[in-house]
Design a protein around this motif. Structure first.
Motif, PDB file in Angstrom:
ATOM      1  N   ASN A   2       0.844  -1.177   0.000  1.00 37.48           N
ATOM      2  CA  ASN A   2       0.000   0.000   0.000  1.00 37.48           C
ATOM      3  C   ASN A   2       0.895   1.248   0.000  1.00 37.48           C
ATOM      4  O   ASN A   2       1.606   1.505   0.980  1.00 37.48           O
ATOM      5  CB  ASN A   2      -0.913  -0.019   1.226  1.00 37.48           C
ATOM      6  N   LYS A   3       0.849   2.014  -1.079  1.00 36.28           N
ATOM      7  CA  LYS A   3       1.701   3.193  -1.212  1.00 36.28           C
ATOM      8  C   LYS A   3       1.407   4.214  -0.110  1.00 36.28           C
ATOM      9  O   LYS A   3       2.314   4.878   0.391  1.00 36.28           O
ATOM     10  CB  LYS A   3       1.527   3.821  -2.586  1.00 36.28           C
ATOM     11  N   GLY A   4       0.163   4.340   0.291  1.00 34.41           N
ATOM     12  CA  GLY A   4      -0.204   5.276   1.355  1.00 34.41           C
ATOM     13  C   GLY A   4       0.498   4.947   2.665  1.00 34.41           C
ATOM     14  O   GLY A   4       0.959   5.844   3.373  1.00 34.41           O
ATOM     15  N   HIS A   5       0.595   3.654   2.981  1.00 33.56           N
ATOM     16  CA  HIS A   5       1.298   3.243   4.199  1.00 33.56           C
ATOM     17  C   HIS A   5       2.787   3.560   4.095  1.00 33.56           C
ATOM     18  O   HIS A   5       3.405   3.991   5.080  1.00 33.56           O
ATOM     19  CB  HIS A   5       1.105   1.749   4.465  1.00 33.56           C
ATOM     20  N   VAL A   6       3.359   3.342   2.921  1.00 31.44           N
ATOM     21  CA  VAL A   6       4.777   3.640   2.712  1.00 31.44           C
ATOM     22  C   VAL A   6       5.020   5.137   2.912  1.00 31.44           C
ATOM     23  O   VAL A   6       5.968   5.544   3.590  1.00 31.44           O
ATOM     24  CB  VAL A   6       5.242   3.178   1.314  1.00 31.44           C
ATOM     25  N   ILE A   7       4.152   5.960   2.341  1.00 35.46           N
ATOM     26  CA  ILE A   7       4.293   7.411   2.470  1.00 35.46           C
ATOM     27  C   ILE A   7       4.207   7.829   3.937  1.00 35.46           C
ATOM     28  O   ILE A   7       4.994   8.654   4.400  1.00 35.46           O
ATOM     29  CB  ILE A   7       3.239   8.139   1.607  1.00 35.46           C
ATOM     30  N   GLU A   8       3.279   7.249   4.686  1.00 37.32           N
ATOM     31  CA  GLU A   8       3.159   7.576   6.108  1.00 37.32           C
ATOM     32  C   GLU A   8       4.429   7.189   6.877  1.00 37.32           C
ATOM     33  O   GLU A   8       4.883   7.930   7.742  1.00 37.32           O
ATOM     34  CB  GLU A   8       1.935   6.900   6.722  1.00 37.32           C
ATOM     35  N   HIS A   9       5.011   6.044   6.551  1.00 39.00           N
ATOM     36  CA  HIS A   9       6.244   5.626   7.206  1.00 39.00           C
ATOM     37  C   HIS A   9       7.404   6.564   6.851  1.00 39.00           C
ATOM     38  O   HIS A   9       8.236   6.890   7.707  1.00 39.00           O
ATOM     39  CB  HIS A   9       6.591   4.180   6.824  1.00 39.00           C
ATOM     40  N   ILE A  10       7.460   6.999   5.603  1.00 42.92           N
ATOM     41  CA  ILE A  10       8.526   7.927   5.200  1.00 42.92           C
ATOM     42  C   ILE A  10       8.340   9.264   5.907  1.00 42.92           C
ATOM     43  O   ILE A  10       9.310   9.852   6.403  1.00 42.92           O
ATOM     44  CB  ILE A  10       8.573   8.097   3.665  1.00 42.92           C
ATOM     45  N   LYS A  11       7.104   9.753   5.987  1.00 42.50           N
ATOM     46  CA  LYS A  11       6.835  11.002   6.713  1.00 42.50           C
ATOM     47  C   LYS A  11       7.287  10.887   8.166  1.00 42.50           C
ATOM     48  O   LYS A  11       7.930  11.792   8.704  1.00 42.50           O
ATOM     49  CB  LYS A  11       5.338  11.340   6.673  1.00 42.50           C
ATOM     50  N   PHE A  12       6.946   9.773   8.799  1.00 43.28           N
ATOM     51  CA  PHE A  12       7.326   9.559  10.189  1.00 43.28           C
ATOM     52  C   PHE A  12       8.852   9.536  10.335  1.00 43.28           C
ATOM     53  O   PHE A  12       9.404  10.134  11.263  1.00 43.28           O
ATOM     54  CB  PHE A  12       6.720   8.255  10.718  1.00 43.28           C
ATOM     55  N   ALA A  13       9.538   8.854   9.416  1.00 48.18           N
ATOM     56  CA  ALA A  13      11.003   8.776   9.472  1.00 48.18           C
ATOM     57  C   ALA A  13      11.634  10.153   9.288  1.00 48.18           C
ATOM     58  O   ALA A  13      12.612  10.496   9.961  1.00 48.18           O
ATOM     59  CB  ALA A  13      11.518   7.805   8.409  1.00 48.18           C
ATOM     60  N   LEU A  14      11.074  10.957   8.389  1.00 49.99           N
ATOM     61  CA  LEU A  14      11.592  12.309   8.179  1.00 49.99           C
ATOM     62  C   LEU A  14      11.362  13.184   9.406  1.00 49.99           C
ATOM     63  O   LEU A  14      12.241  13.962   9.797  1.00 49.99           O
ATOM     64  CB  LEU A  14      10.962  12.952   6.939  1.00 49.99           C
ATOM     65  N   GLU A  15      10.200  13.065  10.023  1.00 47.38           N
ATOM     66  CA  GLU A  15       9.910  13.840  11.234  1.00 47.38           C
ATOM     67  C   GLU A  15      10.835  13.420  12.377  1.00 47.38           C
ATOM     68  O   GLU A  15      11.307  14.260  13.146  1.00 47.38           O
ATOM     69  CB  GLU A  15       8.438  13.688  11.646  1.00 47.38           C
ATOM     70  N   ALA A  16      11.103  12.124  12.490  1.00 47.45           N
ATOM     71  CA  ALA A  16      12.021  11.647  13.525  1.00 47.45           C
ATOM     72  C   ALA A  16      13.432  12.169  13.272  1.00 47.45           C
ATOM     73  O   ALA A  16      14.134  12.576  14.208  1.00 47.45           O
ATOM     74  CB  ALA A  16      12.016  10.120  13.574  1.00 47.45           C
ATOM     75  N   LYS A  17      13.831  12.176  12.024  1.00 52.23           N
ATOM     76  CA  LYS A  17      15.147  12.695  11.657  1.00 52.23           C
ATOM     77  C   LYS A  17      15.235  14.184  11.975  1.00 52.23           C
ATOM     78  O   LYS A  17      16.254  14.667  12.474  1.00 52.23           O
ATOM     79  CB  LYS A  17      15.389  12.436  10.170  1.00 52.23           C
ATOM     80  N   LEU A  18      14.154  14.911  11.725  1.00 52.84           N
ATOM     81  CA  LEU A  18      14.116  16.337  12.032  1.00 52.84           C
ATOM     82  C   LEU A  18      14.202  16.572  13.542  1.00 52.84           C
ATOM     83  O   LEU A  18      14.959  17.435  13.994  1.00 52.84           O
ATOM     84  CB  LEU A  18      12.840  16.974  11.469  1.00 52.84           C
ATOM     85  N   ALA A  19      13.464  15.809  14.311  1.00 54.08           N
ATOM     86  CA  ALA A  19      13.494  15.964  15.772  1.00 54.08           C
ATOM     87  C   ALA A  19      14.897  15.692  16.307  1.00 54.08           C
ATOM     88  O   ALA A  19      15.391  16.427  17.179  1.00 54.08           O
ATOM     89  CB  ALA A  19      12.486  15.025  16.421  1.00 54.08           C
ATOM     90  N   GLN A  20      15.543  14.671  15.775  1.00 54.67           N
ATOM     91  CA  GLN A  20      16.897  14.345  16.209  1.00 54.67           C
ATOM     92  C   GLN A  20      17.869  15.465  15.835  1.00 54.67           C
ATOM     93  O   GLN A  20      18.726  15.848  16.633  1.00 54.67           O
ATOM     94  CB  GLN A  20      17.321  13.029  15.543  1.00 54.67           C
ATOM     95  N   ALA A  21      17.724  16.018  14.637  1.00 58.05           N
ATOM     96  CA  ALA A  21      18.596  17.116  14.206  1.00 58.05           C
ATOM     97  C   ALA A  21      18.365  18.368  15.051  1.00 58.05           C
ATOM     98  O   ALA A  21      19.314  19.069  15.406  1.00 58.05           O
ATOM     99  CB  ALA A  21      18.367  17.424  12.727  1.00 58.05           C
ATOM    100  N   LYS A  22      17.105  18.660  15.389  1.00 58.94           N
ATOM    101  CA  LYS A  22      16.808  19.816  16.241  1.00 58.94           C
ATOM    102  C   LYS A  22      17.438  19.656  17.618  1.00 58.94           C
ATOM    103  O   LYS A  22      17.999  20.601  18.166  1.00 58.94           O
ATOM    104  CB  LYS A  22      15.291  20.003  16.384  1.00 58.94           C
ATOM    105  N   GLN A  23      17.357  18.444  18.158  1.00 60.43           N
ATOM    106  CA  GLN A  23      17.947  18.194  19.471  1.00 60.43           C
ATOM    107  C   GLN A  23      19.463  18.381  19.411  1.00 60.43           C
ATOM    108  O   GLN A  23      20.050  19.002  20.307  1.00 60.43           O
ATOM    109  CB  GLN A  23      17.601  16.785  19.938  1.00 60.43           C
ATOM    110  N   ALA A  24      20.090  17.889  18.363  1.00 54.62           N
ATOM    111  CA  ALA A  24      21.542  18.042  18.218  1.00 54.62           C
ATOM    112  C   ALA A  24      21.913  19.515  18.048  1.00 54.62           C
ATOM    113  O   ALA A  24      22.910  19.980  18.600  1.00 54.62           O
ATOM    114  CB  ALA A  24      22.037  17.223  17.034  1.00 54.62           C
TER     115      ALA A  24
END
Length: 158
Positions: A2-24
């Motif tokens: 399901n492409k929609g599920h893949v997109i949601e997982h990518i969005k989540f991964a990008l948001e997690a990466k952003l949160a980690q970068a902000k903390q650093a």
């Protein structure tokens, strides 16, 4: 898949990466402005190095914000018969092993797992991206890296 599920997982991964970068970036900024970082002698470069690190971490946060904006556009692409940015593509190798790729605008190498399948984000700049973009269902994809050549068939484009 399901492409929609893949997109949601990518969005989540990008948001997690952003949160980690902000903390650093916040941590580097605090280190750079802390009173113990002040130079004690003319040869003490700790404060300068801390400032460079804080600036670099801030740039990383900005880059991830840009990537999220670029992905937002790619997520809204319609499915076509050719692989392009925003496509979710399944390749099958010579051993009948399936490989999933999301053709993204940036963040090549980002990997998400959906339904026990790894999906790798690739960009046009990567060797596999160059070989894959504009391919259609049933096309052969030849990937040569160094002296190693691998052959795949395009099985699915979503």
């Amino acid at each position: 898949m399901n492409k929609g599920h893949v997109i949601e997982h990518i969005k989540f991964a990008l948001e997690a990466k952003l949160a980690q970068a902000k903390q650093a970036a916040d941590s580097a900024h605090q280190d750079a402005t802390h009173e113990q970082s002040a130079a004690e002698t003319q040869y003490d470069s700790l404060s300068i190095e801390s400032g460079y690190l804080a600036h670099g971490q801030s740039e990383r946060v900005n880059d991830i914000h840009k990537s999220i904006a670029l992905f937002t556009h790619s997520f809204n692409q319609d499915t076509e018969i050719r692989a392009k940015e925003g496509s979710l593509v399944q390749l099958i190798d010579m051993n009948n092993v399936m490989h999933w790729f999301y053709l993204g605008p940036s963040e090549g190498g980002l990997k998400v797992t959906v339904q026990q399948q790894d999906i790798l984000v690739i960009t046009h700049a990567s060797p596999i991206g160059q070989a894959l973009f504009t391919k259609q269902l049933g096309d052969e994809v030849v990937l040569t890296v160094g002296e190693c050549t691998k052959y795949f068939e395009v099985d699915t484009i979503l």
